[in-house]
Design an enzyme around this catalytic site. Structure first.
Site, short mmCIF file in Angstrom:
data_model
loop_
_atom_site.label_atom_id
_atom_site.label_comp_id
_atom_site.label_asym_id
_atom_site.label_seq_id
_atom_site.Cartn_x
_atom_site.Cartn_y
_atom_site.Cartn_z
N PRO A 102 42.00 34.93 -15.05
CA PRO A 102 41.00 35.92 -14.67
C PRO A 102 39.61 35.31 -14.52
O PRO A 102 39.31 34.28 -15.11
CB PRO A 102 41.04 36.93 -15.83
CG PRO A 102 42.37 36.71 -16.47
CD PRO A 102 42.66 35.26 -16.31
N CYS A 103 38.76 35.97 -13.74
CA CYS A 103 37.39 35.50 -13.52
C CYS A 103 36.48 36.14 -14.56
O CYS A 103 36.30 37.34 -14.56
CB CYS A 103 36.94 35.86 -12.11
SG CYS A 103 35.27 35.31 -11.72
N GLN A 104 35.93 35.32 -15.44
CA GLN A 104 35.06 35.82 -16.50
C GLN A 104 33.87 34.88 -16.66
O GLN A 104 33.59 34.07 -15.78
CB GLN A 104 35.85 35.93 -17.82
CG GLN A 104 37.01 36.94 -17.76
CD GLN A 104 36.54 38.38 -17.79
OE1 GLN A 104 35.39 38.65 -18.11
NE2 GLN A 104 37.43 39.30 -17.45
#
Length: 426
Positions: A102-104
């Protein structure tokens, strides 16, 4: 015969990387048969759905249903790696690590010079991939020779306050472990797939003898997804320490990220350029995956009384609105979308909210031969991601099937990349 490339798949979902690389064969489900892209064999996989869905685990159940009992470790990867560090469990040695993380926030809390090295502010996501690579390399210098990762294309631009910083941190982390890296933002619809879905794919190889200029247009991803040669390329220097990257990368606060949609890093030198796809094959479209209307359950046909709401949500808007909390009045505007969706074009990107019967701006709606309008059924969503028809039909609801596909990747992307990796290891 090429030597077998064993794989660990992190953030596995319903198995897009495994399906694209290993292929699929099962006597129980011959209708799902898909070819392998090379000598790949996934031997360990991890998936973890966050608290609140822990009793359901739809994606992990689907993975285990298709690949066999015990094929996935359905636990928080951070917990798994803590136990590895404590000597309470082990993970197998692998030659390749893959994952759609995921993009975090990737910012770093400690410099390399401090005992223990890098520590990220987020406990689960990129930092556990980094830890997993460290564990592999501590077991054997020959482990984790290759990596293949997938993320949303905004990774190259985030955060908005320091454009490109997060991707620079990832590159710096990989460089500290001895990897050279290539990446490309791939719009699947521009390369013959039936869905327009832009994602960045990142391929890394340890101790690779790459020429940075040559690799930009002749690397693994470049051969799988060619672009027109760009005369204008840009150089970017990656800091030695990811902590320094957090503090100082793009200190000028440029509005545009220095990373373009294709790039290569060798050492800590990056060469990057824009992308103009050059694909000469047959282009796919939404119509390629539509099932006969006789296979569409009645609940997927949109009631006549809902159509005005669908049309409004899809249409262009410029209207006065008031913030309910502050009372502030503002003008809200957005452009129009195709209504209905055109079967002769690639579909728009499918999202996790594709399921459910309510009207939506972002769900797909198509017009049937008899004039009725309908939503897409889960079998069509499976195929838009290039999974076999019925892949997610494992007992979960239609809404959960849609959610799983909205989180998945186009399996044909790792398949094509895998074919090019296989050529390099022959």
């Amino acid at each position: 015969m090429s030597e077998e490339i064993t794989i660990a798949e992190l953030f596995a979902g319903v198995g897009g990387f495994r399906l694209g690389l290993d292929g699929y064969h099962s006597d129980e489900h011959p209708e799902f048969d898909m070819p392998a892209s090379g000598p790949f064999k996934t031997i360990w996989a991890n998936n973890w759905e966050p608290p609140g869905t822990a009793t359901k685990q739809f994606a992990a159940r689907c993975y285990e249903e298709r690949f066999g009992a015990g094929s996935i470790v359905n636990e928080d990867i951070n917990k798994v790696l803590n136990e590895v560090d404590e000597g309470k469990r082990d993970v197998p040695s692998v030659r390749m690590v893959v994952g759609g993380f995921p993009c975090q926030d990737y910012s770093v809390a400690r410099p390399l010079s401090q005992a223990g090295g890098i520590e990220g502010k987020k406990g689960v996501l990129w930092w556990d991939i980094y830890r997993f690579l460290q564990i592999q390399l501590s077991k054997s210098h020959d482990n984790a020779q290759y990596c293949l990762f997938e993320n949303v294309d905004r990774l190259l631009k985030s955060p908005a306050s320091q454009r490109g910083r997060d991707f620079a941190i990832i590159l710096s982390c990989l460089a500290t472990l001895g990897y050279s890296v290539e990446w490309q933002v791939i719009n699947s619809g521009a390369y013959g797939f039936p869905q327009r879905r832009k994602r960045v794919y990142i391929f890394a190889e340890r101790e690779a003898d790459w020429d940075v200029e040559g690799r930009l247009f002749n690397g693994v991803i470049a051969r799988a997804f060619p672009i027109a040669t760009q005369e204008e390329t840009y150089e970017v220097a990656i800091p030695d320490d990811p902590y320094e990257t957090t503090l100082h990368f793009n200190e000028e606060r440029l509005k545009r990220s220095p990373f373009h949609d294709r790039g290569v890093m060798v050492g800590r030198k990056v060469l990057t350029c824009d992308v103009r796809e050059t694909y000469e094959g047959k282009l796919g479209c939404l119509g390629d995956v539509l099932v006969p209307e006789t296979e569409v359950p009645e609940q997927f046909f949109v009631p006549e009384e809902q159509l005005p709401r669908w049309k409004y949500l899809k249409g262009a808007k410029r209207e006065k609105r008031v913030n309910k909390k502050t009372g502030f009045e503002y003008t809200y505007s957005e452009g129009s979308m195709a209504y209905p969706d055109l079967p002769e074009n690639p579909s728009r990107t499918i999202l996790t909210g594709e399921g459910g019967s309510g009207p939506s701006r972002f769900k797909h709606i198509i017009k049937c031969e008899d004039g009725r309008m309908r939503r897409l059924v889960p079998d069509e969503l499976d195929q838009l991601q290039c999974f076999p028809k019925g892949w997610t039909d494992t007992g979960m609801t239609d809404g959960h099937r849609a959610f799983c596909m909205g989180n998945a990747l186009v399996t044909g992307i790792p398949y094509r990349i895998g074919k090019e990796i296989a050529k390099e290891v022959e």
